[in-house]
Design a protein around this motif. Structure first.
Motif, short mmCIF file in Angstrom:
data_model
loop_
_atom_site.label_atom_id
_atom_site.label_comp_id
_atom_site.label_asym_id
_atom_site.label_seq_id
_atom_site.Cartn_x
_atom_site.Cartn_y
_atom_site.Cartn_z
N ALA A 141 0.83 -1.21 0.00
CA ALA A 141 0.00 0.00 0.00
C ALA A 141 0.86 1.25 0.00
CB ALA A 141 -0.93 0.00 1.21
N LEU A 173 2.80 7.66 5.45
CA LEU A 173 1.50 6.99 5.45
C LEU A 173 1.26 6.36 6.82
CD1 LEU A 173 -1.02 5.97 3.89
CD2 LEU A 173 0.33 3.95 3.28
N PHE A 216 0.73 4.18 -2.67
CA PHE A 216 0.46 5.54 -2.19
C PHE A 216 1.49 6.51 -2.75
CE2 PHE A 216 1.55 8.69 1.14
CZ PHE A 216 0.38 9.43 1.13
N TRP A 218 -9.52 3.06 -2.42
CA TRP A 218 -8.70 2.95 -1.20
C TRP A 218 -8.53 4.33 -0.59
CZ3 TRP A 218 -7.36 -1.62 0.90
CH2 TRP A 218 -7.50 -2.75 0.10
N TYR A 257 -4.36 2.68 5.95
CA TYR A 257 -5.18 2.72 4.74
C TYR A 257 -6.38 1.80 4.93
CZ TYR A 257 -3.17 -1.85 3.65
OH TYR A 257 -2.80 -3.18 3.70
N TYR A 269 -6.34 6.51 1.91
CA TYR A 269 -5.01 6.57 2.52
C TYR A 269 -4.98 7.73 3.51
CZ TYR A 269 -3.67 3.63 -1.47
OH TYR A 269 -3.59 2.62 -2.40
#
Length: 1111
Positions: free
Chosen positions: A143, A159, A147, A177, A162, A179
């Motif tokens: 992820a 990050l 991102f 998705w 998520y 984030y």
């Protein structure tokens, strides 16, 4: 559990499943034979078939299928071992998906949408399980890569977590998705061939709430200045909302309210924030708020357990909280039992024998011969080990030994601190700092009043003093009996006990110092309970002065705020001076957080919370009073002074008792009780003034029949001079009503409401700042107000982006809400260069950055390397809306000091171009054969300019040859890619040649001190002059046309009037500077490209640093 969707064909299949319930798109089935009593043959056959055909020898007895109307193909999407488990999945589908699918027209789209959603839920469940095992999930790394690729943020944008969800665009959901990073909320979707990207900075969010729409019962709504966005279909919406709430709160307080956020240093470094940290912060804040402990107190463990409670003769289930200096317990049933044990009071922590009746027990003994028995403690050994380690550390910092002599009144032990050499009697909160000598005690005793002021200044009332005091003695005796049976709260004096001599030192350091704070304190000293005899003489006034001045010296961020004097006056009446000081510390720094600072954010947040509570508990009153801000303005003093300023003192002190016992919850519920008691009159009131009179009159007639002293009037007695006697309300009845009717609010609910409304309050302050800045700027510029708003947003966002991703530079100032509105946001040279490139109409290719640097130096009047919004837009206003002479004047100033410096990046390489040669003729032929003689035009224009010269403005210095070359280079760069580029180049070549020759003429006549006015006079003279010879003999080339010696360069000058007059001779140049410019298109492009420009610069910078590190 959710299953990866795989298509199955059920037509002509064995009837192994029985349908329990169905809808348009989903079927819940039970395995045939499961749950059927009597062991029917079908169940046995299906069981045997499962054992033979299924490799696992077991099939989940319940499942949910996805069915598309008109299709024979089904897809299992969930299974469960129990009916409860499968019903949870069914309920989630009904609440989150069923109504949504009706918006799709194509059945293939329905299948794709549901399958994609289920796959996302499976991925999220896997990630959650891995996270629970404290391993770094591989899914998170994937992820993170996505991102970074999708949003192209700098590496500093961390990050946090998520989630899979849907974002609603109108009535259509977009699966994708979500984030959540340290500074932004981002959403990405690629569905049915369409890509959607959303980037919302946390600082732009004005409201974060859970709501519902036509299709879904539970969604998260994000409200920004111009848009509302709904997100739904989360696997665990509660968890998502809490994380979003925490991130929004942390980011807004870090960037918009750093005045107070400095007190919470754990999350000051954004790159260190993780989801686990946010959860720990939320738990810590709840712990400190629930038990009203200092902000520095850090929670280490929360353990489920049971505590033996003598009053109920049983074990009460609850949770133990272990922190740096405390062991706390709270029962599961709210309000049943709450215990706070300072570790400095703890004598021992011992494990008892484990039995069936008392599983995993421990005994915590405190110095007053009281023991607390906890049972059902999981992982007891490690917990006790950690508690003993912290207990050892606390006693190492404050070593104590105990005496067996008992206190006569309270039967509590007296202990002696060997390091502090002081005696503490907690029975009556007595503290005597002896410093091992009686002399020091005698020295300090004249400085501080030894007892509570009420003992020295008893007032006489309608009842005899003897009868009143006997009643008070009976109450004290009853309280003592209560404490003997149920125990005494000891944490109230831990600050006092752990800081011996601290207050006395503060008093000595602060007395005699004079500043703005002490002047404010002196002004308010005689306004503090002036009706009480304790503050009608110097004894009480001096004690109040010492406490307030000492606290201002201890906490200069707060210093002194109005209403602190009233609270401190009451504390001094009933407690000793040093105790009053520490109670004031507790109120200002933890019980009423953020109340007493520059913007009283905490008080405004609680006012907003109070408004919501009114809507929930008193809907009829809220409906009648459309604008609850009027009530909020009245109730603000209730919160700031704890009702002390608007209620008779003998009644208000009971409110203060409730506040110290139950915290801010007591003020909320008492405020609701006051409004409920007057709801009928308030609903019939005609205006806010009448409502204010109703409330003030009611509060002024609240009496305390049990008070040992005489009645003391309130500050609002002027509302009570009625012709008819007003009914009296007893404070005990009012407090009882508040607990019975409105006592259901928990600390957790209040803290959640504070999170919600702090966002609104902080954004309200930001809007106020913006409107005040625009109000000042709008009359001084010609830019449209809506364009000014866009420019302000860009200006603020540029400041914020540097706060997001860059280490603070020495000259870069953080947002400071205590400064004047216009100075709260300022940008440095690098940030200005970004904005200049985005919105300035004077883009010059590679030369733009150099021109931006010069513009910044010109605008930086005070040389602090920062400029405000007003200076920024004033410059843009000239570029877009100024007349030609204003634009040329700005350009001229950009090429002389202070804008142009000796160290300018582009000033060390003089431009040598044939177009600047002075050998060019001053008479040019036009395509139609006409010739233009510039001699006559120039003479007339200089003459006109000399007459119209602004007498009120200081004359600008003349431009040297080096500065003039840079001026010409800027003009050439500005004309690049213009539709009339060729004509402009030809025109500027002509003007440049003319100005070079004018400068040379001035150089020859420098011995007589030539200036622009003298040149005009020479041009007007009929006799031959050096300038006439130049104009006449255009074919001659000056001797120094190829190179200019340094000495000659110092004498070569040209003025603003010469430049302006020369430019006016060319119509193409006039058209260029006078053509209307479109700011709106620039602003639209700037909003789109601002992030891209910043990220490109930072990525380029990081690559350069990487290359340097590899060298």
């Amino acid at each position: 559990m959710w299953l990866k969707p795989e298509e199955v064909l059920l037509k002509n299949a064995l009837k192994l499943w029985v349908t329990q319930k169905s809808s348009c798109y989903f079927i819940l089935q039970r395995r045939r034979g499961h749950g059927e009593g009597g062991g029917r043959l079908t169940g046995r056959l299906v069981g045997a078939l499962d054992a033979v055909l299924d490799s696992n020898a077991r099939v989940a007895p319940f499942r949910i299928l996805l069915q598309v109307p008109g299709s024979q193909v089904y897809s299992p999407i969930a299974c469960g071992a129990t009916l409860e488990e499968i019903n949870q999945h069914w309920d989630w589908l009904e609440q989150n998906l069923l109504h949504t699918l009706s918006v799709f027209d194509n059945k293939d789209d329905i299948a794709s949408f549901v399958k994609g959603k289920v796959k996302a839920l499976i991925a999220e469940e896997t990630s959650s399980r891995l996270a629970e095992q404290e391993e770094e999930p591989e899914k998170f790394r994937e992820a993170l890569v996505k991102f970074e690729a999708r949003f192209n943020f700098p590496e500093a944008e961390k990050l946090v977590t998520y989630y899979s969800c849907c974002c609603w665009k109108g009535r259509v959901p977009r699966q994708g998705w979500l984030y959540l990073s340290i500074n932004h909320l981002c959403f990405y979707s690629f569905f049915l061939g369409k890509e959607l990207k959303l980037v919302v900075p946390w600082v732009d969010i004005q409201k974060l709430e859970r709501t519902s729409n036509v299709f879904l019962t539970d969604t998260i709504r994000i409200t920004t200045q111009n848009k509302e966005r709904d997100f739904s279909m989360f696997l665990n919406l509660d968890e998502v909302f809490k994380v979003m709430e925490q991130l929004a709160d942390v980011t807004l307080r870090r960037l918009l309210d750093n005045e107070v956020f400095d007190l919470d240093p754990d999350l000051q470094e954004p790159s260190q924030i993780t989801k686990r940290d946010l959860e720990a912060r939320a738990q810590n804040e709840f712990f400190r708020a629930f038990f009203r402990l200092p902000r520095k107190e850090k929670l280490h463990a929360v353990v489920d357990c049971s505590l033996w409670t003598p009053f109920s003769r049983c074990h009460t289930t609850g949770r133990m909280f272990a922190s740096d200096s405390y062991i706390c317990f709270a029962s599961r049933e709210d309000g049943c039992c709450k215990i706070i044990l300072p570790l400095r009071e703890v004598v021992s922590i011992e494990k008892m024998e484990d039995t069936s009746l008392l599983p995993h027990p421990i005994i915590v003994s405190i110095r007053s011969k009281v023991a607390f028995q906890f049972i059902e403690l999981r992982d007891r050994d490690s917990l006790v080990e950690a508690l003993l380690a912290r207990l050892k550390q606390v006693h190492a910092n404050h070593p104590v030994h105990y005496d067996t002599s008992a206190d006569d009144d309270m039967a509590s032990l007296v202990f002696h601190s060997t390091s502090m050499c002081s005696d503490h009697r907690f029975g009556d909160l007595e503290m005597m700092s002896s410093q091992n000598s009686e002399e020091s005690e005698k020295e300090k005793s004249p400085l501080m009043h030894p007892d509570a002021l009420v003992t020295a200044f008893q007032q006489s009332g309608s009842q005899s003093p003897d009868s009143r005091m006997s009643r008070e003695q009976i109450k004290i005796s009853l309280w003592n009996d209560h404490f003997v049976e149920y125990g005494r709260t000891v944490y109230a004096v831990t600050d006092l006990a752990s800081h011996p001599g601290y207050y006395g030192n503060l008093v000595e350091e602060s007395l005699g110092k004079c500043c703005l704070v002490t002047e404010e304190i002196e002004r308010d000293l005689h306004r503090s309970l002036p009706e009480h005899p304790a503050f009608q003489n110097e004894t009480g006034i001096a004690a109040l002065r010492r406490v307030l001045t000492a606290y201002a010296h201890r906490n200069p961020k707060i210093g002194y705020c109005q209403s602190m004097n009233i609270l401190t006056s009451v504390l001094l009446l009933y407690t000793k001076e040093e105790e009053a000081f520490w109670l004031l510390v507790a109120v200002c720094e933890r019980m009423l957080p953020d109340y007493f600072n520059h913007r009283v954010i905490g008080a405004q947040v609680d006012q907003s919370v109070f408004e919501e509570l009114i809507k929930g508990h008193l809907p009829e009153l809220a409906e009648h009073m459309n604008d609850l801000s009027a009530l909020a303005s009245v109730s603000l003093s209730w919160f700031l002074t704890l009702f002390l300023s608007i209620m008779p003192l003998e009644s208000a002190v009971n409110v203060v008792d409730c506040f110290f016992y139950d915290g801010i919850k007591a003020i909320f519920q008492l405020g609701l009780a006051v409004l409920e008691a007057n709801a009928e009159d308030l609903c019939s009131s005609k205006d806010d003034g009448q409502a204010l009179m109703i409330l003030s009159r009611f509060l002024d007639h609240i009496k305390n029949e049990d008070s040992p002293g005489p009645p003391v009037g309130s500050h609002h007695a002027f509302f009570s001079d009625d012709q008819e006697p007003y009914p009296v309300t007893d404070i005990s009845d009012l407090i009882r009503d508040s607990y019975e009717k409105f006592g259901d609010q928990s600390v957790e609910q209040i803290e959640h409401l504070r999170y919600k409304h702090r966002i609104r309050v902080l954004q309200g302050h930001e809007d106020t700042t913006k409107q005040n800045v625009l109000r000042v700027v709008i009359p001084e510029v010609s830019i449209l107000p809506e364009d000014l708003e866009e420019l302000y947003d860009l200006f603020k966002r540029e400041h914020m982006m540097s706060c997001y991703w860059e280490q603070p530079r020495p000259m870069a100032s953080r947002h400071d809400p205590s400064r004047p509105y216009a100075e709260q946001y300022r940008i440095d040279a690098r940030q200005f260069a970004h904005l200049f490139q985005l919105v300035s109409p004077w883009t010059c290719g590679a030369h733009t950055e150099i021109l931006a640097e010069r513009t910044f130096r010109l605008l930086d009047d005070n040389m602090d390397q920062l400029i405000e919004f007003k200076a920024f837009v004033s410059c843009l206003d000239i570029m877009y809306n100024g007349e030609m002479n204003e634009k040329i004047k700005l350009l001229y100033r950009l090429h002389i000091p202070p804008a142009l410096t000796e160290n300018d990046r582009d000033s060390q390489s003089p431009l040598r171009n044939p177009l600047l040669s002075t050998s060019r003729p001053l008479v040019f032929g036009k395509p139609n054969g006409d010739a233009v003689d510039y001699q006559k035009q120039l003479k007339q224009m200089i003459k006109d300019l000399a007459k119209e010269k602004d007498k009120t403005e200081k004359e600008l210095p003349k431009m040297s040859q080096r500065e003039f070359i840079q001026f010409c280079k800027t003009l050439y760069s500005m004309f690049h890619e213009d539709p009339e580029e060729n004509d402009l180049y030809q025109a500027i070549a002509t003007v440049t040649t003319l100005l070079l020759q004018i400068g040379e003429v001035g150089q020859r006549g420098s011995s007589s001190g030539s200036c622009s006015q003298e040149c005009g006079e020479e041009l007007r003279a009929s006799a031959p002059s050096p300038e006439d010879s130049v104009f006449a003999d255009t074919g001659k080339t000056p001797q120094d046309s190829q190179a200019f010696p340094e000495a000659a360069e110092r004498d070569w000058t040209v003025s603003l009037e010469h430049i302006l007059a020369s430019l006016l001779t060319e119509q193409s140049l006039v058209n260029f500077f006078e053509k209307p410019l479109d700011m709106k298109s620039k602003l639209e492009n700037a909003k789109i490209n601002q992030y891209n420009l910043k990220t490109f610069e930072m990525s380029h910078q990081s690559q350069s640093e990487l290359k340097l590190s590899n060298l």
